[in-house]
Design an enzyme around this catalytic site. Structure first.
Site, PDB file in Angstrom:
ATOM      1  N   CYS A   2      52.064  53.627  91.258  1.00 57.34           N
ATOM      2  CA  CYS A   2      52.032  52.179  91.409  1.00 57.34           C
ATOM      3  C   CYS A   2      51.628  51.543  90.081  1.00 57.34           C
ATOM      4  CB  CYS A   2      51.089  51.670  92.486  1.00 57.34           C
ATOM      5  SG  CYS A   2      51.507  52.175  94.140  1.00 57.34           S
ATOM      6  N   ARG A  27      55.770  54.455  86.951  1.00 58.57           N
ATOM      7  CA  ARG A  27      54.651  54.800  87.833  1.00 58.57           C
ATOM      8  C   ARG A  27      55.045  54.798  89.313  1.00 58.57           C
ATOM      9  NH1 ARG A  27      49.799  54.229  84.981  1.00 58.57           N
ATOM     10  NH2 ARG A  27      48.685  54.256  86.934  1.00 58.57           N
ATOM     11  N   TRP A  75      54.748  53.113  94.493  1.00 58.49           N
ATOM     12  CA  TRP A  75      55.015  54.482  94.935  1.00 58.49           C
ATOM     13  C   TRP A  75      54.353  54.571  96.302  1.00 58.49           C
ATOM     14  CZ3 TRP A  75      52.401  59.034  96.216  1.00 58.49           C
ATOM     15  CH2 TRP A  75      53.190  60.196  96.199  1.00 58.49           C
ATOM     16  N   ASN A 101      46.830  49.533  93.916  1.00 56.38           N
ATOM     17  CA  ASN A 101      47.206  50.920  93.612  1.00 56.38           C
ATOM     18  C   ASN A 101      46.094  51.795  94.154  1.00 56.38           C
ATOM     19  OD1 ASN A 101      47.968  53.351  92.461  1.00 56.38           O
ATOM     20  ND2 ASN A 101      47.183  52.828  90.432  1.00 56.38           N
ATOM     21  N   GLY A 102      46.447  52.847  94.891  1.00 48.24           N
ATOM     22  CA  GLY A 102      45.424  53.747  95.419  1.00 48.24           C
ATOM     23  C   GLY A 102      45.504  53.835  96.927  1.00 48.24           C
ATOM     24  N   GLU A 485      57.772  76.305  83.417  1.00 44.57           N
ATOM     25  CA  GLU A 485      58.092  74.936  82.981  1.00 44.57           C
ATOM     26  C   GLU A 485      59.613  74.701  82.986  1.00 44.57           C
ATOM     27  OE1 GLU A 485      56.749  72.232  82.727  1.00 44.57           O
ATOM     28  OE2 GLU A 485      57.761  71.027  81.227  1.00 44.57           O
ATOM     29  N   LYS A 489      61.274  71.759  85.305  1.00 44.53           N
ATOM     30  CA  LYS A 489      62.110  70.687  84.738  1.00 44.53           C
ATOM     31  C   LYS A 489      63.433  70.607  85.504  1.00 44.53           C
ATOM     32  CE  LYS A 489      59.808  68.479  82.595  1.00 44.53           C
ATOM     33  NZ  LYS A 489      58.528  68.938  82.680  1.00 44.53           N
ATOM     34  N   GLU A 492      62.876  69.176  89.123  1.00 44.95           N
ATOM     35  CA  GLU A 492      62.547  67.765  89.267  1.00 44.95           C
ATOM     36  C   GLU A 492      63.633  66.849  88.696  1.00 44.95           C
ATOM     37  OE1 GLU A 492      58.805  66.814  87.352  1.00 44.95           O
ATOM     38  OE2 GLU A 492      59.281  68.063  85.633  1.00 44.95           O
ATOM     39  N   HIS A 508      58.863  93.608  91.985  1.00 45.45           N
ATOM     40  CA  HIS A 508      58.004  93.610  93.171  1.00 45.45           C
ATOM     41  C   HIS A 508      58.537  92.655  94.235  1.00 45.45           C
ATOM     42  CE1 HIS A 508      55.164  96.151  91.103  1.00 45.45           C
ATOM     43  NE2 HIS A 508      55.201  95.326  90.070  1.00 45.45           N
ATOM     44  N   LYS A 610      55.057  58.956  87.811  1.00 49.48           N
ATOM     45  CA  LYS A 610      54.186  59.463  86.755  1.00 49.48           C
ATOM     46  C   LYS A 610      52.774  59.048  87.112  1.00 49.48           C
ATOM     47  CE  LYS A 610      54.662  60.175  81.883  1.00 49.48           C
ATOM     48  NZ  LYS A 610      55.238  61.504  82.021  1.00 49.48           N
TER      49      LYS A 610
HETATM   50  C1  F6R Z   1      56.249  67.384  85.397  1.00 53.53           C
HETATM   51  C2  F6R Z   1      55.146  66.458  85.257  1.00 53.53           C
HETATM   52  C3  F6R Z   1      53.971  66.637  86.150  1.00 53.53           C
HETATM   53  C4  F6R Z   1      52.674  66.315  85.399  1.00 53.53           C
HETATM   54  C5  F6R Z   1      51.487  66.357  86.365  1.00 53.53           C
HETATM   55  C6  F6R Z   1      50.174  66.097  85.647  1.00 53.53           C
HETATM   56  O1  F6R Z   1      57.249  67.117  84.472  1.00 53.53           O
HETATM   57  O2  F6R Z   1      55.178  65.548  84.464  1.00 53.53           O
HETATM   58  O3  F6R Z   1      53.935  67.899  86.720  1.00 53.53           O
HETATM   59  O4  F6R Z   1      52.504  67.242  84.369  1.00 53.53           O
HETATM   60  O5  F6R Z   1      51.661  65.394  87.366  1.00 53.53           O
HETATM   61  O6  F6R Z   1      50.183  64.845  85.028  1.00 53.53           O
HETATM   62  P1  F6R Z   1      49.113  64.482  83.938  1.00 53.53           P
HETATM   63  O7  F6R Z   1      49.341  65.333  82.747  1.00 53.53           O
HETATM   64  O8  F6R Z   1      49.326  63.027  83.650  1.00 53.53           O
HETATM   65  O9  F6R Z   1      47.760  64.749  84.557  1.00 53.53           O
END
Ligand code: F6R
Length: 615
Positions: A2, A27, A75, A101-102, A485, A489, A492, A508, A610
Site C-alpha cells: 500500500c 507497493r 495491496w 497501510n497495515g 534466486e 525470478k 514471480e 535424493h 514491494k
Molecule cells: C523477490 C523479492 C522479494 C523480496 C522480499 C524481501 O524478487 O523482491 O522476495 O526480496 O520481499 O524484501 P526486502 O528486501 O525489502 O525486505
C-alpha cells in the site's frame, strides 16, 4: 505494501497526489484512490485495479481544484480488491477521508462497537472503522483533527500508517504511524507525507524520518510531530541522495530492465568510500565497536525472499573469512521457534525496503533477547535500520520494479563488506588478504557490464524457451542460492513453475523430475583446489544422461563442461565466494525477457507488492 500520499501546499493537490501514487504503485496495485478537501466537503475518486483505471475515472468525472489531499494505492488485505474497498474511506458525513497501510488487528471489535452505536459500514475493510472513529471524536468534542487522531490511534492494535484530512480544516493533513512506513517531505511553502520519499522526490529531497508511535501534522508552513501521548516527538531530518530521474524509466520499457542495467553502478556505489586513508576497511554507520564485534560468537541472518538468498551467500563468505558460526533463517520463521539469542549473538537483518514486517518483527524479538542487530538496507529513513544497533546501507538507488535485482546484488556486496570487516576486527584475515578480496570486488562491476553487453543470446534463449512449463536451476556452494534466486525470478515474473536445488540433493529425489528436454540451468563453480567443480560436472552428466536440456553458466576458459552442455553462458572469472554477483545477472535477464515474451507485467507481477508490510 500500500502506498500513501498526503499533500498541503499551493500546487494542485490532485496532481501531486496522483504523481506520488504513480511513484508508489510498486507497493500495491489492487486499487487506487484520492480525496481532496474542497469547499467544506471531501471530493473523491477511487477505482479497482491499476492507477490507469483511476486516471480514466478522473478524466470522466474530474475533481475540483484543491490544495489539500490524500491518496492511496492498495495491496488488499481485508476485503477483496474492488471499488468499494478502495481507499480513501470516508465517514458518513463526508467530513473525514483516511488512507491506511497495515492491518488493524482489533478492527472486528471496533467495527461491532461502531455498528452498535448506529454507524453503517460501506466496505469490508478494517480501515473504514478509523474514519468513523475519528469523525465520532470530532463530533463529540470541539477538538482539532490531530487530537482526534491521537485519541483514536490509542484504540488501535496492529500495524498502521494512517493519513487523514478533515473537510473542516483545509490546509491540514495528519499522519500517524506504528510499525508501518511514513516519511514527511519538507518543501518550501508546502509539505508532504508518504510511504516512501519517491512520492515527493520531484518537489523536495529534504525528508523527516518519523518514529514509532508518532503523529505528524503538516500545513503549508510547518511539520509538527508528537507521540501518541501528545508529547513533542523526536525526529531525524535527512537528505535524499538521489533525484527524480533515478525514480523514472529513462527510456526503458520496464523499470526492471533499467535496474538490471544499473547493477554495475549499484555494486560500485555500495563499495565506494569503504576504505580509510590507511587502506583499512571502514563502515561509517557500523556503530558497533571492534571490541563488541570481537565478542560475537554467533551470527544469525534473517531476511525474506531474495534478501534471504543474499543471506545464504553471506553465510559461506562470513564463516570462511571469520570462522564465526552463521545461520540463515527466514524472518517469518525466526521468532516463532524461540531462537537461542544473547548479547554475543549478532543478528543481521537484510532488507532492501527496510520495511518488511516479518524482518522487522524478527529484529524486535532479537533485541528483546539482548542480541545486537545490524541492518543491511537500501532505504534511508526506513524502520529496520532505525531500530537496529548498526547499519550498512547499500547504495543501489531506488528499486521500483517489484522483484528485486540491483537490490539483491548490492545486498551481496554489503554482506561481503560485513564479512571482511568482521575479519579485520577479529584478525582472522591479514590486511593484504582483505585488500586483495576488495580488489576482486572492485573488478566485479566491469564483469557485470560485460554480461549485460553480451546478453543477446540469453534473451534469445528466453524467447526460445517461452513455451516450456517448467525450468530447474542447480548449484552448489554459493551457486545454490543463485539457483534459488534464478527460480524465484522466473516464478514471480513469468508465472512459470521453476525450482532451485542444491545440485548434490538431486539424486535424493528431485532427479525424478528430469525428463526429455526439460531445461535445467546449472551454475558451475570456478575450478579450484576443492572438489566442487568436478562434483557439479558429474551432476550435469547425470541429468544430461536422463534427457535434460542443460544450460550451463561457467567461467571463461573452463571447457571441461562444454561437451555436456546444450547451451553455454560464459561468466567473467571471479573467486567462488563472489561468483553470485556475476552468475545471477544472466538469470535475471532470462526471467525478465521470458516474462515480457509471455506478455506478463515485468514490473508489477500479479498478487505481489514491494515492501511487504504485513506479517
Ligand atoms: C523477490 C523479492 C522479494 C523480496 C522480499 C524481501 O524478487 O523482491 O522476495 O526480496 O520481499 O524484501 P526486502 O528486501 O525489502 O525486505
Amino acid at each position: 505494501m500500500c502506498g500513501i500520499v498526503g499533500y498541503v501546499g499551493p500546487r494542485s493537490a490532485l496532481d501531486v497526489v496522483i504523481g506520488g501514487l504513480r511513484r508508489l504503485e510498486y507497493r500495491g496495485y489492487d486499487s487506487g484512490g484520492v480525496a481532496l478537501v474542497h469547499d467544506g466537503t471531501i471530493a473523491w475518486a477511487k477505482k479497482q485495479g491499476k492507477l490507469a483505471n483511476l486516471d480514466k475515472e478522473l478524466a470522466e468525472r474530474p475533481l475540483p481544484e484543491s490544495h489539500t489531499g490524500v491518496g492511496h494505492t492498495r495491496w488488499a488485505t481485508h476485503g477483496p480488491p474492488s471499488d468499494r474497498n478502495a481507499h480513501p474511506h470516508l465517514d458518513a458525513a463526508n467530513r473525514i477521508a483516511i488512507v491506511h497501510n497495515g492491518i488493524i488487528e482489533n478492527f472486528a471489535d471496533l467495527r461491532a462497537g461502531l455498528e452498535a452505536r448506529g454507524y453503517e459500514m460501506v466496505s469490508d475493510t478494517d480501515s473504514e472503522t478509523v474514519a468513523h472513529l475519528i469523525a465520532e471524536q470530532l463530533d463529540a468534542d470541539d477538538i482539532e483533527l490531530t487530537e482526534a487522531v491521537r485519541r483514536v490511534v490509542q484504540q488501535l492494535r496492529g500495524a498502521f500508517t494512517l493519513v487523514i484530512t478533515d473537510a473542516q480544516q483545509p490546509g491540514v493533513v495528519v499522519g500517524a504511524r506504528r510499525s508501518s512506513p511514513l516519511v514527511a517531505g519538507r518543501g518550501d511553502g508546502e509539505n508532504f507525507l508518504a510511504s516512501d520519499v519517491a512520492a515527493f522526490i520531484d518537489y523536495t529531497r529534504e525528508a523527516i524520518e518519523l518514529g514509532q508511535d508518532q503523529i505528524v501534522t503538516i500545513t503549508c508552513d510547518d511539520i509538527v510531530v508528537i507521540d501518541f501521548d501528545g508529547a513533542a516527538g523526536d525526529v531525524n531530518d535527512f537528505h535524499v541522495d538521489w533525484d527524480a530521474s533515478a525514480a523514472e524509466k529513462g527510456g526503458y520499457d520496464w523499470f526492471m530492465l533499467k535496474e538490471i542495467d544499473e547493477q554495475p553502478r549499484a555494486v560500485a556505489d555500495t563499495l565506494l568510500g569503504r576504505h580509510s586513508r590507511d587502506g583499512a576497511l571502514q563502515l561509517d554507520e557500523m556503530r558497533l565497536s571492534d571490541d563488541e564485534l570481537r565478542e560475537i560468537d554467533k551470527i544469525i541472518i534473517v531476511a525474506c525472499g531474495t534478501a534471504s538468498y543474499a543471506g545464504l551467500v553471506a553465510k559461506y563468505a562470513i564463516e570462511h573469512w571469520t570462522r564465526i558460526p552463521c545461520e540463515v533463517e527466514l524472518a517469518s520463521e525466526f521468532r516463532y521457534r524461540d531462537p537461542i539469542l544473547g548479547r554475543s549473538t549478532l543478528v543481521v537483518a537484510i532488507s532492501q525496503s527496510g520495511e518488511t514486517m516479518d524482518t522487522l518483527m524478527a529484529i524486535r524479538h532479537a533485541r528483546q533477547q539482548r542480541a545486537r542487530v545490524l541492518a543491511i538496507c537500501n532505504t534511508n529513513g526506513s524502520t529496520i535500520p532505525r531500530e537496529s544497533d548498526a547499519v550498512i546501507y547499500t547504495h543501489a538507488g531506488p528499486e521500483v520494479a517489484v522483484a528485486s535485482t540491483k537490490g539483491f546484488l548490492s545486498q551481496l556486496v554489503a554482506c561481503y563488506l560485513l564479512g571482511l570487516y568482521l575479519a579485520q576486527a577479529r584478525g582472522t584475515k591479514y590486511g593484504d588478504e582483505i585488500a586483495s578480496m576488495m580488489a576482486e570486488l572492485e573488478a566485479i562491476p566491469a564483469g557485470i557490464q560485460r554480461l549485460l553487453d553480451d546478453a543477446g543470446p540469453v534473451r534469445e534463449l528466453a524467447r526460445e524457451l517461452s513455451g516450456e512449463r517448467s525450468v530447474l536451476f542447480l548449484g552448489r556452494h554459493t551457486g545454490y542460492p543463485v539457483a534459488l534466486e534464478g527460480a524465484l525470478k522466473l516464478k514471480e515474473l513469468a508465472y512459470l513453475h521453476a525450482e532451485g536445488f542444491a545440485a548434490g540433493e538431486l539424486k535424493h529425489g528431485p532427479i525424478a523430475l528430469i525428463e526429455d528436454g526439460l531445461p535445467v540451468f546449472v551454475i558451475v563453480p570456478p575450478r579450484g583446489r576443492d572438489q566442487l567443480h568436478e562434483k557439479v560436472v558429474s551432476n550435469i552428466q547425470e541429468i544430461r544422461a536422463r534427457g535434460a536440456r542443460t544450460i550451463v553458466l561457467v567461467e571463461d576458459g573452463d571447457d571441461v563442461v562444454t561437451e555436456y552442455a546444450d547451451t553455454v553462458i560464459r561468466l567473467p572469472r571471479a573467486p567462488t565466494l563472489l561468483q553470485p554477483l556475476l552468475a545471477t545477472v544472466p538469470l535475471q535477464i532470462f526471467a525478465a525477457e521470458l516474462a515480457d515474451t509471455l506478455g506478463c507485467d515485468v514490473d508489477q507481477p500479479r498478487n505481489l507488492a514491494k515492501s511487504v508490510t504485513v506479517e
